[in-house]
Scaffold this active site. Structure first.
Site, PDB file in Angstrom:
ATOM      1  N   HIS A 131      -6.909  -5.976  -0.464  1.00  0.00           N
ATOM      2  CA  HIS A 131      -5.972  -5.052   0.177  1.00  0.00           C
ATOM      3  C   HIS A 131      -5.691  -5.500   1.611  1.00  0.00           C
ATOM      4  O   HIS A 131      -5.466  -4.685   2.503  1.00  0.00           O
ATOM      5  CB  HIS A 131      -6.546  -3.636   0.161  1.00  0.00           C
ATOM      6  CG  HIS A 131      -5.506  -2.557   0.256  1.00  0.00           C
ATOM      7  ND1 HIS A 131      -4.723  -2.170  -0.806  1.00  0.00           N
ATOM      8  CD2 HIS A 131      -5.118  -1.776   1.291  1.00  0.00           C
ATOM      9  CE1 HIS A 131      -3.914  -1.194  -0.444  1.00  0.00           C
ATOM     10  NE2 HIS A 131      -4.125  -0.945   0.836  1.00  0.00           N
ATOM     11  N   SER A 181       0.830  -1.192   0.000  1.00  0.00           N
ATOM     12  CA  SER A 181       0.000   0.000   0.000  1.00  0.00           C
ATOM     13  C   SER A 181       0.872   1.253   0.000  1.00  0.00           C
ATOM     14  O   SER A 181       1.718   1.414  -0.870  1.00  0.00           O
ATOM     15  CB  SER A 181      -0.956  -0.055   1.201  1.00  0.00           C
ATOM     16  OG  SER A 181      -1.935   0.942   1.121  1.00  0.00           O
ATOM     17  N   ASP A 219      -8.752  -5.825  -4.946  1.00  0.00           N
ATOM     18  CA  ASP A 219      -8.354  -4.705  -4.091  1.00  0.00           C
ATOM     19  C   ASP A 219      -9.281  -3.511  -4.305  1.00  0.00           C
ATOM     20  O   ASP A 219      -9.377  -2.991  -5.423  1.00  0.00           O
ATOM     21  CB  ASP A 219      -6.910  -4.324  -4.430  1.00  0.00           C
ATOM     22  CG  ASP A 219      -6.275  -3.424  -3.401  1.00  0.00           C
ATOM     23  OD1 ASP A 219      -6.990  -2.603  -2.806  1.00  0.00           O
ATOM     24  OD2 ASP A 219      -5.060  -3.535  -3.208  1.00  0.00           O
TER      25      ASP A 219
END
Length: 288
Positions: free
Chosen positions: A259, A100, A231
């Site tokens: 995610h 991320s 995601d």
């Protein structure tokens, strides 16, 4: 082995290393507002069979200093922290795996410290802006709605409930979600931090300095972009765009990945990361 690293005046970072200290180093850089313990132990252990693995708590997470309210900083300052961790542990060069926002920090490392990065791996990462023909990336409205409540005060149980629900949304809906698994992880993170309040400083930190996407074309460090098709924040479109911006990248899809990093995806994640960092592949060129 655990470490406490004085990274800046008034700022101390917690770090942990596992594996053979003489093996090639691998640095795990977690996302915004997330402790290093959000990397599953099973993944850390799988990587540590081949690497000296280092994970750490960003400032204002986990057991590191919670300093933002006294000394505000920009998110880009966290990239300098990653280099500081390497310096403190005597690591000249490392394979870097960013998750991320940790992947955005890894992009900065590739640009500003190419001599310190042996390879780069990106998971759930949005490309920096400023690249050619930047496409629009739409964030999931349910996640955005939850982020709007991030700073609200909650007692410990309510905060645990919030974090588990957040992970459920981030998981993306294709892989089974085990709330107990993520609750146990967050209970461990709370115990590790010694506090239960929301780690939200990175959501308040300055966002400037991530407009360097056009510079990524000159990167020669071998890069692996992991496509997380489920995601809700940085899915296939983000992965493909990031791979197209990097000068030496390949794209690998982990089916169902969102995610979050549930135990179900750890074996495949470890396999693709180790395939990228292996000595006979880390120096080879590949295209997206």
């Amino acid at each position: 082995m655990e470490h406490e690293i004085d990274i800046a005046p008034g700022v101390r970072l917690w770090a942990e290393e596992r594996g053979d200290p003489d093996a090639a180093a691998l640095l795990l850089v977690m996302g915004a507002n997330a402790s290093g313990l959000a990397w599953p132990d099973s993944l850390v252990d799988a990587l540590a069979r081949h690497h000296r693995v280092v994970r750490y708590d960003h400032r204002d997470t986990g057991r590191s200093s919670w300093s933002f309210d006294d000394e505000p900083y920009a998110l880009t300052d966290l990239a300098a922290d990653a280099v500081g961790v390497l310096d403190a542990l005597g690591v000249e060069r490392a394979h870097v795996v960013g998750m991320s926002v940790g992947g955005m920090l890894t992009q900065l490392l590739l640009l500003d410290h190419p001599d310190r990065t042996a390879t780069a791996t990106f998971i759930g990462t949005t490309p920096m802006s400023g690249g050619p023909t930047d496409p629009p990336f739409d964030l999931d409205p349910d996640v955005l709605a939850m982020w709007a409540t991030m700073n609200e005060p909650r007692d410990r149980e309510a905060e645990l409930d919030w974090r588990v629900e957040h992970w459920r949304l981030l998981n993306g809906g294709r892989l089974p979600f085990d709330p107990g698994e993520f609750r146990r992880m967050e209970e461990r993170i709370m115990a590790h931090a010694g506090r239960h309040d929301s780690p939200n400083a990175h959501a308040r930190a300055g966002q400037e300095g991530f407009d360097r996407g056009a510079e990524l074309a000159a990167v020669t460090t071998p890069a692996l972009v992991i496509d997380s098709p489920a995601d809700p924040l940085a899915g296939t479109a983000s992965a493909r765009h990031l791979a197209s911006l990097l000068g030496n990248a390949r794209l690998v899809t982990v089916p169902g990945l969102g995610h979050a990093l549930p135990e179900a995806v750890v074996p495949q994640l470890a396999e693709v990361i180790l395939g990228h960092t292996a000595p006979d592949t880390a120096g080879t060129s590949a295209s997206a």
